[in-house]
Design a protein around this motif. Structure first.
Motif, PDB file in Angstrom:
ATOM      1  N   PRO A 174     113.960 -35.343  59.811  1.00 25.42           N
ATOM      2  CA  PRO A 174     114.191 -34.247  60.757  1.00 25.42           C
ATOM      3  C   PRO A 174     113.809 -32.927  60.124  1.00 25.42           C
ATOM      4  O   PRO A 174     113.928 -32.739  58.912  1.00 25.42           O
ATOM      5  N   PRO A 175     113.311 -32.005  60.904  1.00 23.92           N
ATOM      6  CA  PRO A 175     112.923 -30.704  60.348  1.00 23.92           C
ATOM      7  C   PRO A 175     114.126 -29.956  59.788  1.00 23.92           C
ATOM      8  O   PRO A 175     115.236 -30.062  60.313  1.00 23.92           O
ATOM      9  N   ALA A 176     113.897 -29.217  58.716  1.00 21.99           N
ATOM     10  CA  ALA A 176     114.984 -28.427  58.123  1.00 21.99           C
ATOM     11  C   ALA A 176     115.360 -27.308  59.091  1.00 21.99           C
ATOM     12  O   ALA A 176     114.513 -26.779  59.811  1.00 21.99           O
ATOM     13  N   PRO A 177     116.635 -26.958  59.136  1.00 21.40           N
ATOM     14  CA  PRO A 177     117.036 -25.885  60.048  1.00 21.40           C
ATOM     15  C   PRO A 177     116.360 -24.573  59.692  1.00 21.40           C
ATOM     16  O   PRO A 177     116.151 -24.262  58.519  1.00 21.40           O
ATOM     17  N   ALA A 178     116.017 -23.830  60.704  1.00 27.03           N
ATOM     18  CA  ALA A 178     115.333 -22.559  60.482  1.00 27.03           C
ATOM     19  C   ALA A 178     116.288 -21.549  59.861  1.00 27.03           C
ATOM     20  O   ALA A 178     117.490 -21.575  60.099  1.00 27.03           O
ATOM     21  N   ALA A 179     115.735 -20.661  59.043  1.00 27.82           N
ATOM     22  CA  ALA A 179     116.555 -19.619  58.426  1.00 27.82           C
ATOM     23  C   ALA A 179     117.113 -18.715  59.524  1.00 27.82           C
ATOM     24  O   ALA A 179     116.377 -18.268  60.400  1.00 27.82           O
ATOM     25  N   PRO A 180     118.406 -18.447  59.485  1.00 29.82           N
ATOM     26  CA  PRO A 180     119.001 -17.621  60.541  1.00 29.82           C
ATOM     27  C   PRO A 180     118.785 -16.133  60.261  1.00 29.82           C
ATOM     28  O   PRO A 180     118.360 -15.742  59.169  1.00 29.82           O
ATOM     29  N   ALA A 181     119.095 -15.330  61.227  1.00 31.11           N
ATOM     30  CA  ALA A 181     119.126 -13.889  61.010  1.00 31.11           C
ATOM     31  C   ALA A 181     120.502 -13.530  60.466  1.00 31.11           C
ATOM     32  O   ALA A 181     121.519 -14.029  60.945  1.00 31.11           O
ATOM     33  N   VAL A 182     120.537 -12.675  59.448  1.00 26.25           N
ATOM     34  CA  VAL A 182     121.803 -12.246  58.865  1.00 26.25           C
ATOM     35  C   VAL A 182     122.276 -11.014  59.624  1.00 26.25           C
ATOM     36  O   VAL A 182     121.636  -9.955  59.582  1.00 26.25           O
ATOM     37  N   LYS A 183     123.369 -11.151  60.339  1.00 22.80           N
ATOM     38  CA  LYS A 183     123.868 -10.054  61.165  1.00 22.80           C
ATOM     39  C   LYS A 183     124.578  -8.992  60.333  1.00 22.80           C
ATOM     40  O   LYS A 183     124.480  -7.806  60.607  1.00 22.80           O
ATOM     41  N   SER A 184     125.309  -9.428  59.304  1.00 24.30           N
ATOM     42  CA  SER A 184     126.006  -8.445  58.472  1.00 24.30           C
ATOM     43  C   SER A 184     126.368  -9.053  57.128  1.00 24.30           C
ATOM     44  O   SER A 184     126.510 -10.268  56.998  1.00 24.30           O
ATOM     45  N   VAL A 185     126.493  -8.184  56.126  1.00 24.02           N
ATOM     46  CA  VAL A 185     127.005  -8.573  54.811  1.00 24.02           C
ATOM     47  C   VAL A 185     127.930  -7.453  54.347  1.00 24.02           C
ATOM     48  O   VAL A 185     127.570  -6.268  54.426  1.00 24.02           O
TER      49      VAL A 185
ATOM     50  N   THR B 265     135.164 -10.004  47.192  1.00 29.32           N
ATOM     51  CA  THR B 265     134.862 -11.002  48.218  1.00 29.32           C
ATOM     52  C   THR B 265     133.663 -10.539  49.029  1.00 29.32           C
ATOM     53  O   THR B 265     133.641  -9.404  49.507  1.00 29.32           O
ATOM     54  N   VAL B 266     132.692 -11.424  49.177  1.00 26.21           N
ATOM     55  CA  VAL B 266     131.484 -11.135  49.943  1.00 26.21           C
ATOM     56  C   VAL B 266     131.543 -11.927  51.248  1.00 26.21           C
ATOM     57  O   VAL B 266     131.712 -13.153  51.222  1.00 26.21           O
ATOM     58  N   ASP B 267     131.442 -11.248  52.385  1.00 26.85           N
ATOM     59  CA  ASP B 267     131.440 -11.897  53.697  1.00 26.85           C
ATOM     60  C   ASP B 267     130.066 -11.761  54.334  1.00 26.85           C
ATOM     61  O   ASP B 267     129.518 -10.655  54.398  1.00 26.85           O
ATOM     62  N   VAL B 268     129.523 -12.885  54.793  1.00 28.00           N
ATOM     63  CA  VAL B 268     128.198 -12.909  55.408  1.00 28.00           C
ATOM     64  C   VAL B 268     128.309 -13.541  56.789  1.00 28.00           C
ATOM     65  O   VAL B 268     128.915 -14.604  56.939  1.00 28.00           O
ATOM     66  N   THR B 269     127.749 -12.898  57.790  1.00 25.72           N
ATOM     67  CA  THR B 269     127.732 -13.433  59.153  1.00 25.72           C
ATOM     68  C   THR B 269     126.293 -13.609  59.603  1.00 25.72           C
ATOM     69  O   THR B 269     125.466 -12.701  59.450  1.00 25.72           O
ATOM     70  N   THR B 270     125.969 -14.796  60.154  1.00 27.26           N
ATOM     71  CA  THR B 270     124.616 -15.093  60.605  1.00 27.26           C
ATOM     72  C   THR B 270     124.640 -15.524  62.061  1.00 27.26           C
ATOM     73  O   THR B 270     125.704 -15.739  62.641  1.00 27.26           O
ATOM     74  N   ASP B 271     123.459 -15.666  62.643  1.00 24.46           N
ATOM     75  CA  ASP B 271     123.388 -16.116  64.036  1.00 24.46           C
ATOM     76  C   ASP B 271     122.974 -17.567  64.146  1.00 24.46           C
ATOM     77  O   ASP B 271     122.659 -18.051  65.232  1.00 24.46           O
ATOM     78  N   GLY B 272     122.955 -18.296  63.036  1.00 26.64           N
ATOM     79  CA  GLY B 272     122.589 -19.706  63.047  1.00 26.64           C
ATOM     80  C   GLY B 272     123.131 -20.403  61.813  1.00 26.64           C
ATOM     81  O   GLY B 272     123.668 -19.768  60.905  1.00 26.64           O
ATOM     82  N   THR B 273     122.977 -21.723  61.766  1.00 27.81           N
ATOM     83  CA  THR B 273     123.567 -22.498  60.673  1.00 27.81           C
ATOM     84  C   THR B 273     122.570 -22.850  59.579  1.00 27.81           C
ATOM     85  O   THR B 273     122.877 -23.622  58.683  1.00 27.81           O
ATOM     86  N   GLY B 274     121.362 -22.291  59.651  1.00 20.21           N
ATOM     87  CA  GLY B 274     120.368 -22.563  58.622  1.00 20.21           C
ATOM     88  C   GLY B 274     120.739 -21.925  57.298  1.00 20.21           C
ATOM     89  O   GLY B 274     121.704 -21.170  57.190  1.00 20.21           O
ATOM     90  N   PRO B 275     119.963 -22.195  56.248  1.00 20.46           N
ATOM     91  CA  PRO B 275     120.309 -21.717  54.906  1.00 20.46           C
ATOM     92  C   PRO B 275     120.164 -20.207  54.749  1.00 20.46           C
ATOM     93  O   PRO B 275     119.274 -19.587  55.312  1.00 20.46           O
ATOM     94  N   VAL B 276     121.050 -19.645  53.951  1.00 24.65           N
ATOM     95  CA  VAL B 276     120.995 -18.223  53.616  1.00 24.65           C
ATOM     96  C   VAL B 276     121.352 -18.079  52.138  1.00 24.65           C
ATOM     97  O   VAL B 276     122.236 -18.771  51.643  1.00 24.65           O
ATOM     98  N   SER B 277     120.630 -17.214  51.430  1.00 25.50           N
ATOM     99  CA  SER B 277     120.903 -16.969  50.017  1.00 25.50           C
ATOM    100  C   SER B 277     121.575 -15.618  49.848  1.00 25.50           C
ATOM    101  O   SER B 277     121.197 -14.639  50.493  1.00 25.50           O
TER     102      SER B 277
ATOM    103  N   SER C  32     118.974 -13.171  51.628  1.00 29.58           N
ATOM    104  CA  SER C  32     117.681 -13.613  52.130  1.00 29.58           C
ATOM    105  C   SER C  32     117.939 -14.687  53.180  1.00 29.58           C
ATOM    106  O   SER C  32     118.521 -15.731  52.861  1.00 29.58           O
ATOM    107  N   PRO C  33     117.575 -14.400  54.459  1.00 33.65           N
ATOM    108  CA  PRO C  33     116.884 -13.238  55.024  1.00 33.65           C
ATOM    109  C   PRO C  33     117.664 -11.931  54.831  1.00 33.65           C
ATOM    110  O   PRO C  33     118.853 -11.925  54.614  1.00 33.65           O
ATOM    111  N   VAL C  34     116.913 -10.819  54.932  1.00 35.25           N
ATOM    112  CA  VAL C  34     117.480  -9.491  54.759  1.00 35.25           C
ATOM    113  C   VAL C  34     118.476  -9.203  55.883  1.00 35.25           C
ATOM    114  O   VAL C  34     118.206  -9.480  57.056  1.00 35.25           O
TER     115      VAL C  34
END
Length: 551
Positions: free
Chosen positions: A438-449, A465-477, A531-533
């Motif tokens: 199956p294709p790897a999940p697409a990188a999400p957009a990072v809404k806030s950090v 503590t670092v909090d990160v919110t995205t719009d999808g479940t793909g990988p984020v660094s 990453s993504p920014v």
């Protein structure tokens, strides 16, 4: 019941449950390390206040690292659930011990109180008040040491958080909603100590109003405990918080002085021996007797921290030899329980002989139906901190924290085994079917950090503590960099190598990071990029160190 599981972990057994959620014994798929996963209940997941408190519980735990407190690996939140991944303690709750064996002798009660007080002391040192110290939230492990669990309603010292706690152990000021203070934890610990010695709580009432009046006005029943510890009980249960030890660390010093004067310098060793003997009489209630074998299934869904988090206690690995050692421990426990002197050297030889005469073979650990451990009071709402998950390197045991409403045992898993599978059989000449990954999940957009809770924890150490919110479940660094300098508002010079964490499988991540600064400087700074920014830009924070704080 929700079927959502934290990505990268496989649950195997429910350890406890209640109104606020449940605690599950799980295995980290990549390393095979056993953990306790505390899931917020589905009914509370849709209520922002409960989610906020659950997230706060993870934050508090993430900033607290102590061998006397259950540790936290990571916090995961998604649209389908929220969970705190914690150490798994292989022990039984003090409540279970008292229910099965009755009151403790003074040396055992003092040893138990000291261990859990040291956990409170570490919490107080970083400004955290537990607010729910009670027998359900103290675990006793097979070596006789104790550990404090369940920071579900913990808050920062000085917080005006209203009336909260378990009524039988609440200090007078807790009933009035006064700001949280370490002195309230000292009161609850002393009430528990009283119960260990007498088999009953210091005050009782037919309703909350009557119970509150007893705690606020009734005399301290110190005459009911042995004379050598009456002064400790009077100080710990003082009505006025100013007359109690201000911090748990101060109470530990008073406890050690009183115990040494009354019972000799080796009181703690004897006390732990008695506790170990009592736990040895309950081997099937240890979570390790109920755990399932560890696996080494690969997982690409959760990437863990770069190094192993220090874990103070190793899990007890069950198996036939282990059960034989348990049997030997039971015999030793009977000797200790009925007052027969124990020769440590002879005990070790007997245990070794039991192992040496055992024929090879494998057996499955018995699956008990009730394994009490620490629990969360029904009224408690979760609160605490976040930290990175278990290391993928083999080895350290995990420990469990209080379950959401029921007694929560901790467990360990059997040694890791490597799973193999034979290829499916077929006739000669048959072409094996091909599959497409199956294709790897697409990188999400990072809404806030964002960065929160940035504070100094020692002369050269800090946590945030670092909090990160995205719009999808793909990988984020997430990359964290540290800086030191002598000018406020400017980051200064880099301090150490940046750390990068990768997460996937959820839309909200909370990571607690810790750093030991190598350079000197009045100001410490943290800078976080992703990453993504992130759409809202990077996140930074700065603090003025204690050595330069002129306020």
């Amino acid at each position: 019941m929700s079927t959502w599981e934290v990505p990268g972990y496989t649950g195997s057994l429910e350890l406890g449950s209640g109104a606020s959620g449940r605690v599950v014994l799980a295995v980290h798929e990549e390393s095979g390390v056993a953990v306790a996963v505390k899931y917020l209940s589905e009914s509370r997941l849709t209520r922002p206040g409960f989610v906020h408190d659950f997230r706060a519980e993870a934050r508090l735990l993430g900033g607290l690292e102590s061998p006397y407190v259950t540790g936290l690996y990571e916090y995961v939140e998604s649209p389908h659930g929220a969970a705190i991944v914690m150490e798994l303690v292989d022990g039984v709750s003090l409540r279970t011990l008292l229910a099965r064996h009755g009151p403790l002798d003074p040396e055992a009660a003092l040893a138990l109180l000291k261990g859990s007080l040291l956990g409170l002391a570490d919490a107080h040192r970083v400004g955290v008040v537990h607010r729910d110290y009670k027998p359900e939230n103290v675990l006793v492990v097979p070596d006789g040491t104790s550990k404090l669990v369940d920071f579900g309603i913990a808050v920062d010292s000085g917080t005006g958080a209203g009336v909260a706690g378990t009524p039988s152990y609440m200090a007078p000021e807790q009933w009035t909603g006064a700001p949280a203070s370490p002195a309230a934890d000292v009161y609850a610990a002393t009430a528990t100590f009283f119960e260990c010695l007498t088999g009953r709580r210091p005050y009782s009432g037919d309703n909350f109003a009557e119970l509150a009046l007893q705690h606020v006005e009734a005399p301290v029943p110190a005459e009911e405990v042995p004379e050598p510890v009456r002064a400790l009980v009077r100080r710990g249960l003082a009505k006025d918080p100013a007359q109690r030890p201000a911090q748990a660390e101060e109470f530990v010093a008073q406890l050690e002085a009183a115990a040494g004067a009354a019972y000799g310098m080796d009181w703690e060793e004897r006390g732990r021996g008695r506790l170990a003997a009592l736990v040895a009489l309950l081997p099937l209630l240890l979570p390790s007797a109920r755990s399932t074998p560890r696996t080494t299934t690969d997982s690409a869904r959760t990437v863990l921290s770069q190094g192993p988090r220090p874990v103070p206690a190793r899990s007890w690995l069950p198996g036939r030899p282990g059960m034989l050692v348990s049997a030997a421990a039971v015999l030793l426990g009977l000797l200790l329980t009925y007052g027969t002197p124990l020769d440590a050297g002879t005990a070790a030889q007997e245990a070794a002989r039991a192992l040496a005469t055992t024929s090879a073979g494998s057996g499955t650990a018995p699956d008990g139906t009730a394994a009490p451990g620490a629990s969360v009071s029904p009224s408690s709402t979760p609160t605490s901190t976040v930290s990175a998950g278990p290391s993928s390197s083999p080895g350290p045991s995990a420990t469990g924290t209080a379950g959401a409403g029921g007694e929560e045992p901790s467990a360990s898993t059997a040694p890791p085994g490597e799973a193999t599978s034979a290829p499916p059989g077929g006739t000669e000449g048959t072409t094996a079917p091909t599959t497409t990954a199956p294709p790897a999940p697409a990188a999400p957009a990072v809404k806030s950090v964002t960065v929160s809770g940035f504070r100094q924890t020692g002369p050269t150490t800090a946590t945030a503590t670092v909090d990160v919110t995205t719009d999808g479940t793909g990988p984020v660094s997430v990359t964290v960099s540290w800086f030191t300098g002598n000018t406020g508002g400017q980051p200064g010079d880099g301090d150490g190598a940046p750390e990068t964490f990768t997460r996937s499988g959820a839309t909200t991540y909370s990571i607690t990071v810790e750093h030991t600064f190598q350079n000197t400087g009045c100001y410490w700074s943290i800078h976080v990029t992703t990453s993504p920014v992130p759409a809202g830009g990077d996140a930074s924070d700065q603090l003025l160190t204690r050595r330069c704080d002129l306020r």
